[in-house]
Design a protein around this motif. Structure first.
Motif, PDB file in Angstrom:
ATOM      1  N   MET A 140       0.954  -1.287   0.001  1.00  0.00           N
ATOM      2  CA  MET A 140       0.037   0.090  -0.005  1.00  0.00           C
ATOM      3  C   MET A 140       0.930   1.142   0.030  1.00  0.00           C
ATOM      4  O   MET A 140       2.055   1.123   0.182  1.00  0.00           O
ATOM      5  CB  MET A 140      -0.805   0.206   1.143  1.00  0.00           C
ATOM      6  N   GLN A 141       0.424   2.327  -0.316  1.00  0.00           N
ATOM      7  CA  GLN A 141       1.007   3.483  -0.540  1.00  0.00           C
ATOM      8  C   GLN A 141       1.737   4.215   0.792  1.00  0.00           C
ATOM      9  O   GLN A 141       2.706   5.068   0.610  1.00  0.00           O
ATOM     10  CB  GLN A 141       0.232   4.476  -1.263  1.00  0.00           C
ATOM     11  N   GLN A 142       1.239   3.875   1.912  1.00  0.00           N
ATOM     12  CA  GLN A 142       1.608   4.318   3.207  1.00  0.00           C
ATOM     13  C   GLN A 142       2.950   3.699   3.703  1.00  0.00           C
ATOM     14  O   GLN A 142       3.013   2.526   3.709  1.00  0.00           O
ATOM     15  CB  GLN A 142       0.569   4.306   4.371  1.00  0.00           C
ATOM     16  N   PRO A 143       3.993   4.429   3.808  1.00  0.00           N
ATOM     17  CA  PRO A 143       5.478   3.778   4.255  1.00  0.00           C
ATOM     18  C   PRO A 143       5.180   3.273   5.717  1.00  0.00           C
ATOM     19  O   PRO A 143       4.393   3.976   6.452  1.00  0.00           O
ATOM     20  CB  PRO A 143       6.284   4.949   4.148  1.00  0.00           C
ATOM     21  N   PRO A 144       5.795   2.278   5.891  1.00  0.00           N
ATOM     22  CA  PRO A 144       6.768   1.428   5.153  1.00  0.00           C
ATOM     23  C   PRO A 144       6.354   0.439   4.309  1.00  0.00           C
ATOM     24  O   PRO A 144       7.002  -0.567   4.099  1.00  0.00           O
ATOM     25  CB  PRO A 144       7.686   0.952   6.279  1.00  0.00           C
ATOM     26  N   TYR A 145       4.910   0.418   4.395  1.00  0.00           N
ATOM     27  CA  TYR A 145       4.139  -0.888   3.699  1.00  0.00           C
ATOM     28  C   TYR A 145       3.934  -0.963   2.169  1.00  0.00           C
ATOM     29  O   TYR A 145       3.773  -1.381   1.493  1.00  0.00           O
ATOM     30  CB  TYR A 145       2.679  -0.821   4.105  1.00  0.00           C
ATOM     31  N   ASN A 146       5.098   0.252   1.676  1.00  0.00           N
ATOM     32  CA  ASN A 146       5.127   0.416   0.289  1.00  0.00           C
ATOM     33  C   ASN A 146       6.478  -0.331  -0.459  1.00  0.00           C
ATOM     34  O   ASN A 146       6.580  -0.371  -1.697  1.00  0.00           O
ATOM     35  CB  ASN A 146       5.120   1.841  -0.274  1.00  0.00           C
ATOM     36  N   ILE A 147       7.296  -0.809   0.474  1.00  0.00           N
ATOM     37  CA  ILE A 147       8.188  -1.469  -0.101  1.00  0.00           C
ATOM     38  C   ILE A 147       8.481  -2.918   0.721  1.00  0.00           C
ATOM     39  O   ILE A 147       8.174  -2.969   1.753  1.00  0.00           O
ATOM     40  CB  ILE A 147       9.631  -0.599   0.107  1.00  0.00           C
ATOM     41  N   TRP A 148       8.936  -3.850  -0.520  1.00  0.00           N
ATOM     42  CA  TRP A 148       9.210  -5.292   0.302  1.00  0.00           C
ATOM     43  C   TRP A 148      10.433  -5.611  -0.417  1.00  0.00           C
ATOM     44  O   TRP A 148      10.510  -5.637  -1.524  1.00  0.00           O
ATOM     45  CB  TRP A 148       8.116  -6.162  -0.239  1.00  0.00           C
ATOM     46  N   SER A 149      11.546  -5.844   0.483  1.00  0.00           N
ATOM     47  CA  SER A 149      12.996  -6.176   0.093  1.00  0.00           C
ATOM     48  C   SER A 149      13.185  -7.649  -0.033  1.00  0.00           C
ATOM     49  O   SER A 149      12.482  -8.414   0.971  1.00  0.00           O
ATOM     50  CB  SER A 149      13.933  -5.350   0.842  1.00  0.00           C
ATOM     51  N   TYR A 150      14.121  -8.095  -0.696  1.00  0.00           N
ATOM     52  CA  TYR A 150      14.761  -9.563  -0.605  1.00  0.00           C
ATOM     53  C   TYR A 150      16.085  -9.563  -0.544  1.00  0.00           C
ATOM     54  O   TYR A 150      16.801  -8.700  -1.168  1.00  0.00           O
ATOM     55  CB  TYR A 150      13.915 -10.484  -1.581  1.00  0.00           C
TER      56      TYR A 150
END
Length: 289
Positions: A140-150
């Motif tokens: 979703m657009q609200q940080p930190p839920y707008n990025i998923w790293s691996y």
């Protein structure tokens, strides 16, 4: 005595179930259940697909009318919908579960209408999926839920010259604003050189990034990157959690490891048996005793 024991056991179990039921969390007044949220979101998705399939460009007024018609169908006001969205944006796990079920529902609907399920591309016999994380994520657009790293370290099955391909399926549910999902993959090789690849997804569909390593035939030491949902302007401000519906469900994430065969060594040059040397070899002299 045995009958008394069974009676006490039943009473204890009944009391335990009553306590568990009374302690179960309930939704606040006016908040839609998960099933109701899924129904509304499904209609949003269908209506958005109909608008996107039209030959002319949809205006902001069209999108507003689309949203109003869906809410009217379900007997909801904009305030009731905003209250439910605000609640589920604060309960990301519940929202993620809704979108997993929603994605399955959309896919079943596509198949029922004669379409094809979105599958992975490029899988062959000598291909393995080395993705180690969750294959389904929600941004979703609200940080930190707008990025998923691996961050993935290859195992011993990787060889020099092997290729890799990051693939996923994206489904957007947006009330307004532009859609942009970025896929970034950074590959580090054994000689510490780095290759960075990026692609952008702006509509529902399949995304893919492929590393072609057959020419240089380097050994892959590390693979890392992230999925990022680009933010609209109002999502960057310091306002409270936005109730505008801007989410993307990323499903069927795979990191495919593709073995390659090294090229054969160059063939030796053919020898011309008819060619003769123009200079005679020197004669060996035998010394006299």
């Amino acid at each position: 005595m045995k009958r008394l024991f069974h009676t006490l056991t039943i009473c204890m179990l009944t009391a335990l179930l009553s306590v568990m039921t009374s302690c179960a969390p309930s939704l606040p007044d006016g908040v839609l259940s998960k099933e109701e949220m899924e129904d509304v979101l499904f209609d949003f998705h269908v209506a958005q697909a109909l608008y996107d399939s039209r030959e002319f460009h949809s205006t902001d007024a069209d999108i507003i009318a689309l949203r109003a018609n869906v809410l009217k169908k379900h007997g909801l006001t904009q305030q009731e919908w905003d209250a439910s969205m605000a609640y589920y944006c604060q309960h990301a796990d519940d929202l993620h579960r809704i979108y997993i079920d929603l994605a399955d529902r959309v896919e079943r609907n596509v198949i029922a209408l004669g379409g094809k399920s979105e599958g992975m591309q490029g899988e062959e016999a000598d291909t393995a999926n080395v993705w180690k994380g969750n294959p389904d994520i929600l941004l979703m657009q609200q940080p930190p839920y707008n990025i998923w790293s691996y961050d993935i370290t290859p195992d011993s099955t990787f060889q020099d010259g092997d290729n890799i391909s990051l693939q996923c399926d994206a489904k957007f549910i947006f009330q307004d604003g532009y859609k942009s999902l970025s896929l970034i993959m950074v590959v580090t090789f054994s000689n510490d050189s780095i290759s960075t690849m990026t692609t952008h997804i702006n509509r529902d569909g399949h995304g893919i990034i492929t590393l072609n390593n057959e020419k240089d035939r380097l050994h892959i030491k590390n693979i890392k990157g992230f999925f990022m949902l680009e933010r609209n302007l109002d999502a960057v401000t310091t306002k409270p959690i936005s109730t505008t519906l801007r989410l993307v469900s990323i499903r069927n994430i795979k990191l495919l490891h593709l073995h390659t065969t090294p090229p054969p060594p160059p063939a030796p040059e053919p020898v011309d048996s008819a060619r003769t040397d123009s200079v005679a070899p020197p004669q060996e002299t035998i010394p006299t005793p």
